[in-house]
Design a protein around this motif. Structure first.
Motif, PDB file in Angstrom:
ATOM      1  N   SER A 165      32.564  59.707  53.620  1.00 20.15           N
ATOM      2  CA  SER A 165      31.748  60.315  54.668  1.00 20.15           C
ATOM      3  C   SER A 165      30.283  59.960  54.437  1.00 20.15           C
ATOM      4  CB  SER A 165      31.916  61.826  54.660  1.00 20.15           C
ATOM      5  OG  SER A 165      31.254  62.393  53.550  1.00 20.15           O
ATOM      6  N   SER A 166      29.487  60.152  55.457  1.00 19.76           N
ATOM      7  CA  SER A 166      28.067  59.836  55.324  1.00 19.76           C
ATOM      8  C   SER A 166      27.415  60.720  54.259  1.00 19.76           C
ATOM      9  CB  SER A 166      27.368  60.003  56.663  1.00 19.76           C
ATOM     10  OG  SER A 166      27.424  61.338  57.113  1.00 19.76           O
ATOM     11  N   THR A 167      27.821  61.970  54.193  1.00 18.79           N
ATOM     12  CA  THR A 167      27.254  62.874  53.193  1.00 18.79           C
ATOM     13  C   THR A 167      27.601  62.409  51.788  1.00 18.79           C
ATOM     14  OG1 THR A 167      27.423  64.706  54.745  1.00 18.79           O
ATOM     15  CG2 THR A 167      27.168  65.273  52.423  1.00 18.79           C
ATOM     16  N   THR A 168      28.835  61.990  51.583  1.00 22.27           N
ATOM     17  CA  THR A 168      29.252  61.495  50.268  1.00 22.27           C
ATOM     18  C   THR A 168      28.464  60.259  49.895  1.00 22.27           C
ATOM     19  OG1 THR A 168      31.479  62.358  50.621  1.00 22.27           O
ATOM     20  CG2 THR A 168      31.230  60.687  48.919  1.00 22.27           C
ATOM     21  N   ASP A 169      28.306  59.340  50.839  1.00 22.03           N
ATOM     22  CA  ASP A 169      27.528  58.131  50.568  1.00 22.03           C
ATOM     23  C   ASP A 169      26.098  58.483  50.164  1.00 22.03           C
ATOM     24  OD1 ASP A 169      29.472  56.122  51.089  1.00 22.03           O
ATOM     25  OD2 ASP A 169      29.151  56.317  53.233  1.00 22.03           O
ATOM     26  N   LYS A 170      25.506  59.407  50.904  1.00 20.51           N
ATOM     27  CA  LYS A 170      24.120  59.777  50.605  1.00 20.51           C
ATOM     28  C   LYS A 170      24.002  60.460  49.241  1.00 20.51           C
ATOM     29  CE  LYS A 170      23.463  61.664  54.736  1.00 20.51           C
ATOM     30  NZ  LYS A 170      22.826  62.350  55.868  1.00 20.51           N
ATOM     31  N   LEU A 171      24.932  61.355  48.938  1.00 15.28           N
ATOM     32  CA  LEU A 171      24.880  62.045  47.646  1.00 15.28           C
ATOM     33  C   LEU A 171      25.080  61.080  46.479  1.00 15.28           C
ATOM     34  CD1 LEU A 171      26.833  65.326  48.437  1.00 15.28           C
ATOM     35  CD2 LEU A 171      24.385  65.091  47.977  1.00 15.28           C
ATOM     36  N   LYS A 172      26.057  60.193  46.615  1.00 13.56           N
ATOM     37  CA  LYS A 172      26.280  59.206  45.554  1.00 13.56           C
ATOM     38  C   LYS A 172      25.071  58.291  45.422  1.00 13.56           C
ATOM     39  CE  LYS A 172      31.282  59.056  45.285  1.00 13.56           C
ATOM     40  NZ  LYS A 172      32.455  58.206  45.212  1.00 13.56           N
ATOM     41  N   GLY A 173      24.470  57.964  46.554  1.00 16.84           N
ATOM     42  CA  GLY A 173      23.273  57.134  46.522  1.00 16.84           C
ATOM     43  C   GLY A 173      22.136  57.803  45.770  1.00 16.84           C
ATOM     44  N   PHE A 174      21.876  59.060  46.097  1.00 18.08           N
ATOM     45  CA  PHE A 174      20.822  59.795  45.397  1.00 18.08           C
ATOM     46  C   PHE A 174      21.118  59.901  43.904  1.00 18.08           C
ATOM     47  CE2 PHE A 174      19.729  61.770  49.627  1.00 18.08           C
ATOM     48  CZ  PHE A 174      18.453  61.226  49.703  1.00 18.08           C
ATOM     49  N   ALA A 175      22.376  60.138  43.552  1.00 15.74           N
ATOM     50  CA  ALA A 175      22.753  60.252  42.140  1.00 15.74           C
ATOM     51  C   ALA A 175      22.534  58.930  41.419  1.00 15.74           C
ATOM     52  CB  ALA A 175      24.212  60.694  42.019  1.00 15.74           C
ATOM     53  N   ASN A 176      22.925  57.829  42.036  1.00 14.85           N
ATOM     54  CA  ASN A 176      22.717  56.523  41.402  1.00 14.85           C
ATOM     55  C   ASN A 176      21.236  56.185  41.281  1.00 14.85           C
ATOM     56  OD1 ASN A 176      25.157  55.233  40.527  1.00 14.85           O
ATOM     57  ND2 ASN A 176      25.788  55.134  42.654  1.00 14.85           N
ATOM     58  N   GLU A 177      20.463  56.545  42.284  1.00 18.24           N
ATOM     59  CA  GLU A 177      19.018  56.307  42.195  1.00 18.24           C
ATOM     60  C   GLU A 177      18.417  57.090  41.027  1.00 18.24           C
ATOM     61  OE1 GLU A 177      16.511  56.022  45.867  1.00 18.24           O
ATOM     62  OE2 GLU A 177      18.395  56.659  46.809  1.00 18.24           O
ATOM     63  N   ALA A 178      18.801  58.348  40.912  1.00 15.32           N
ATOM     64  CA  ALA A 178      18.268  59.190  39.835  1.00 15.32           C
ATOM     65  C   ALA A 178      18.685  58.662  38.469  1.00 15.32           C
ATOM     66  CB  ALA A 178      18.739  60.630  40.017  1.00 15.32           C
ATOM     67  N   ALA A 179      19.952  58.319  38.327  1.00 14.35           N
ATOM     68  CA  ALA A 179      20.435  57.791  37.051  1.00 14.35           C
ATOM     69  C   ALA A 179      19.740  56.474  36.720  1.00 14.35           C
ATOM     70  CB  ALA A 179      21.946  57.600  37.098  1.00 14.35           C
ATOM     71  N   GLY A 180      19.544  55.657  37.722  1.00 18.40           N
ATOM     72  CA  GLY A 180      18.854  54.391  37.511  1.00 18.40           C
ATOM     73  C   GLY A 180      17.428  54.593  37.044  1.00 18.40           C
ATOM     74  N   ASN A 181      16.750  55.556  37.644  1.00 22.97           N
ATOM     75  CA  ASN A 181      15.374  55.844  37.233  1.00 22.97           C
ATOM     76  C   ASN A 181      15.306  56.358  35.800  1.00 22.97           C
ATOM     77  OD1 ASN A 181      14.000  55.058  39.586  1.00 22.97           O
ATOM     78  ND2 ASN A 181      14.503  56.981  40.588  1.00 22.97           N
ATOM     79  N   VAL A 182      16.278  57.176  35.420  1.00 27.20           N
ATOM     80  CA  VAL A 182      16.328  57.692  34.049  1.00 27.20           C
ATOM     81  C   VAL A 182      16.561  56.533  33.068  1.00 27.20           C
ATOM     82  CG1 VAL A 182      17.668  59.109  32.430  1.00 27.20           C
ATOM     83  CG2 VAL A 182      17.045  60.015  34.683  1.00 27.20           C
ATOM     84  N   LYS A 183      17.481  55.637  33.397  1.00 29.08           N
ATOM     85  CA  LYS A 183      17.748  54.478  32.533  1.00 29.08           C
ATOM     86  C   LYS A 183      16.514  53.601  32.394  1.00 29.08           C
ATOM     87  CE  LYS A 183      22.732  53.961  33.209  1.00 29.08           C
ATOM     88  NZ  LYS A 183      23.795  53.098  33.737  1.00 29.08           N
TER      89      LYS A 183
END
Length: 67
Positions: free
Chosen positions: A2-20
């Motif tokens: 779903s669009s919500t799932t895509d957006k949530l996973k996107g935000f999570a990957n962005e955050a994890a990427g920034n932490v890395k």
């Protein structure tokens, strides 16, 4: 997905990427910085897909008179 799932996973990957990236910069690990940037870009793409799905759904709803 779903669009919500895509957006949530996107935000999570962005955050994890920034932490890395931050951890890589602090420790001098260039590989971790690159890995973090790649994960951040993946997250941006996922989020964009979710937003595009919302846009298409909105257009379809308007065209069919649901909104």
């Amino acid at each position: 997905m779903s669009s919500t799932t895509d957006k949530l996973k996107g935000f999570a990957n962005e955050a994890a990427g920034n932490v890395k990236q931050a951890a890589g910069k602090i420790t001098g690990n260039d590989g971790l910085v690159v890995e973090g940037k790649a994960q951040e870009l993946k997250g941006e793409a996922q989020r964009t897909v979710g937003e595009a799905k919302d846009g298409v759904s909105s257009l379809v709803d308007k065209a069919t008179g649901k909104r």
